[in-house]
Write a protein that holds these residues in place. Structure first.
Motif, short mmCIF file in Angstrom:
data_model
loop_
_atom_site.label_atom_id
_atom_site.label_comp_id
_atom_site.label_asym_id
_atom_site.label_seq_id
_atom_site.Cartn_x
_atom_site.Cartn_y
_atom_site.Cartn_z
N ARG A 157 -14.82 71.75 28.74
CA ARG A 157 -15.18 72.90 28.47
C ARG A 157 -17.30 72.42 29.70
NH1 ARG A 157 -18.43 75.38 24.13
NH2 ARG A 157 -20.10 73.86 24.94
N ASN A 158 -17.57 71.40 29.15
CA ASN A 158 -18.56 71.34 29.47
C ASN A 158 -18.98 70.48 31.29
OD1 ASN A 158 -20.48 72.26 27.03
ND2 ASN A 158 -20.23 69.81 26.53
N PHE A 159 -17.55 69.62 31.20
CA PHE A 159 -17.36 69.26 32.58
C PHE A 159 -17.35 70.49 33.98
CE2 PHE A 159 -14.12 68.09 35.32
CZ PHE A 159 -14.93 66.63 35.76
N TYR A 160 -16.46 71.16 33.26
CA TYR A 160 -16.35 72.03 34.03
C TYR A 160 -17.75 73.24 34.94
CZ TYR A 160 -10.96 71.51 34.13
OH TYR A 160 -10.03 71.40 33.86
N ILE A 161 -18.50 72.96 33.50
CA ILE A 161 -19.61 73.85 33.57
C ILE A 161 -20.56 73.24 34.87
CG2 ILE A 161 -22.48 74.74 32.67
CD1 ILE A 161 -20.54 75.55 30.25
N SER A 162 -20.91 71.74 33.71
CA SER A 162 -21.30 71.33 35.69
C SER A 162 -21.06 70.70 36.74
CB SER A 162 -21.83 69.99 33.96
OG SER A 162 -20.83 69.12 33.88
N GLY A 163 -19.61 70.26 36.77
CA GLY A 163 -18.74 70.06 37.37
C GLY A 163 -19.33 71.69 38.39
N PHE A 164 -19.31 72.98 38.65
CA PHE A 164 -19.67 73.95 39.00
C PHE A 164 -20.55 74.10 39.80
CE2 PHE A 164 -14.74 74.97 38.09
CZ PHE A 164 -14.34 75.37 39.14
N ALA A 165 -21.82 73.41 38.47
CA ALA A 165 -22.86 73.51 38.41
C ALA A 165 -23.69 73.08 39.83
CB ALA A 165 -23.60 73.31 37.69
N ILE A 166 -23.26 71.80 39.74
CA ILE A 166 -23.43 70.86 41.06
C ILE A 166 -22.72 71.47 42.65
CG2 ILE A 166 -23.16 68.48 41.85
CD1 ILE A 166 -22.74 67.80 38.64
N PHE A 167 -21.50 71.80 42.06
CA PHE A 167 -21.09 72.37 43.46
C PHE A 167 -21.99 73.59 44.07
CE2 PHE A 167 -17.71 75.27 45.15
CZ PHE A 167 -17.45 74.57 46.01
N LEU A 168 -22.09 74.51 43.22
CA LEU A 168 -22.66 75.78 43.50
C LEU A 168 -24.35 75.79 43.95
CD1 LEU A 168 -21.72 77.97 40.88
CD2 LEU A 168 -20.62 78.12 43.52
N ALA A 169 -24.37 74.13 43.14
CA ALA A 169 -26.33 73.52 44.02
C ALA A 169 -26.23 73.26 45.55
CB ALA A 169 -26.83 72.73 42.97
N LEU A 170 -24.94 72.34 45.33
CA LEU A 170 -24.94 72.03 47.37
C LEU A 170 -24.72 72.78 48.17
CD1 LEU A 170 -22.89 68.39 46.26
CD2 LEU A 170 -24.96 68.90 47.05
N VAL A 171 -23.45 74.08 47.67
CA VAL A 171 -23.24 75.25 48.33
C VAL A 171 -24.56 76.05 48.44
CG1 VAL A 171 -22.05 77.27 48.01
CG2 VAL A 171 -20.73 75.32 47.40
N ILE A 172 -24.95 76.34 47.56
CA ILE A 172 -26.45 77.26 47.81
C ILE A 172 -26.94 76.91 48.62
CG2 ILE A 172 -28.59 78.47 47.37
CD1 ILE A 172 -26.73 78.25 44.10
N ARG A 173 -27.32 75.29 48.78
CA ARG A 173 -28.34 74.72 49.37
C ARG A 173 -28.21 74.88 51.45
NH1 ARG A 173 -29.87 68.53 49.38
NH2 ARG A 173 -31.78 68.37 51.42
N ARG A 174 -26.73 74.08 51.28
CA ARG A 174 -25.82 74.56 52.09
C ARG A 174 -26.23 76.21 53.19
NH1 ARG A 174 -25.17 71.93 57.40
NH2 ARG A 174 -23.45 72.82 58.46
#
Length: 228
Positions: free
Chosen positions: A99-116
């Motif tokens: 669960r922590n892996f998915y939370i942190s992974g999606f958080a990183i992915f969405l941070a890059l998506v928001i910046r883009r």
């Protein structure tokens, strides 16, 4: 869930909400650009790159920690000499690690998506502003060209009017010259007639004098004859 992972999950939910706001047609790119370039965000934007890298680094650290926990508990599940209670605890810890892996992974992915997305929206707003500015310039250029064409037309009309006035003036000058030449001819004719009349009068006076002289001579001659 511990406090740290609760904060990370809350950050993930906030990222999901922000992505939905940016993707859905809530506001135009021009308004988003004005919002991003506001005074408050401009103050934060001076160090936004540092904040982004710091948050991204923390999320990567938690992602690596969750991967380490997953590898740790997956190795324990493979051994067969584990009690059922211990196996349940390991399975729960494995679930938490995943669960922590998915939370942190999606958080990183969405941070890059928001910046883009923010970069794309700002670029689109800048392109729209440039297109509007170029459209205004084109409209002003067309208006200036139309005014120049109208000025040229008026100048041509004025030139044509001046040409017609010059032609009329030339015609009037020619007519005046013709009239003056006719007047000169008439004056010359009148002077010739006058001189001819004067010569006729002089001739008439001369003839009358000669006639009177002859008449006197005749009268004198007739008186002499009577005396004889």
């Amino acid at each position: 869930m511990s406090l740290v992972w609760t904060l990370i999950a809350g950050f993930l939910y906030a990222e999901i909400a922000l992505v939905l706001l940016l993707v859905l047609p809530v506001a135009s790119p021009y308004r988003w650009n004005r919002f991003f370039k506001s005074k408050f965000l401009a103050m934060l934007g001076q160090q936004a790159h540092i904040y982004f890298l710091l948050i991204l680094g923390m999320l990567v650290i938690f992602l690596l920690e969750s991967i380490r926990e997953m590898r740790k508990y997956s190795g324990l599940q493979e051994s067969n000499e584990v009690h059922l209670n211990v196996e349940m605890q390991h399975s729960m810890k494995m679930f938490r690690a995943q669960r922590n892996f998915y939370i942190s992974g999606f958080a990183i992915f969405l941070a890059l998506v928001i910046r883009r997305l923010v970069n794309l929206i700002c670029n689109q707003a800048n392109l729209l502003a440039q297109s509007e500015a170029s459209m205004k310039q084109a409209q002003s250029a067309t208006a200036a060209a139309r005014s120049l064409m109208e000025d040229k037309k008026t100048e041509k009309a004025k030139e044509a009017g001046e040409d017609t006035t010059l032609i009329e003036l030339n015609k009037l000058r020619e007519r005046v010259q013709e009239l003056t030449s006719d007047l000169n001819r008439e004056k010359k004719d009148k002077e010739a007639v006058k001189s001819q009349a004067e010569s006729i009068n002089r001739e008439y006076d001369r003839l009358t004098e000669e006639y009177s002289k002859l008449q006197k001579k005749i009268t004198i001659g007739g008186g002499g004859n009577k005396d004889d």
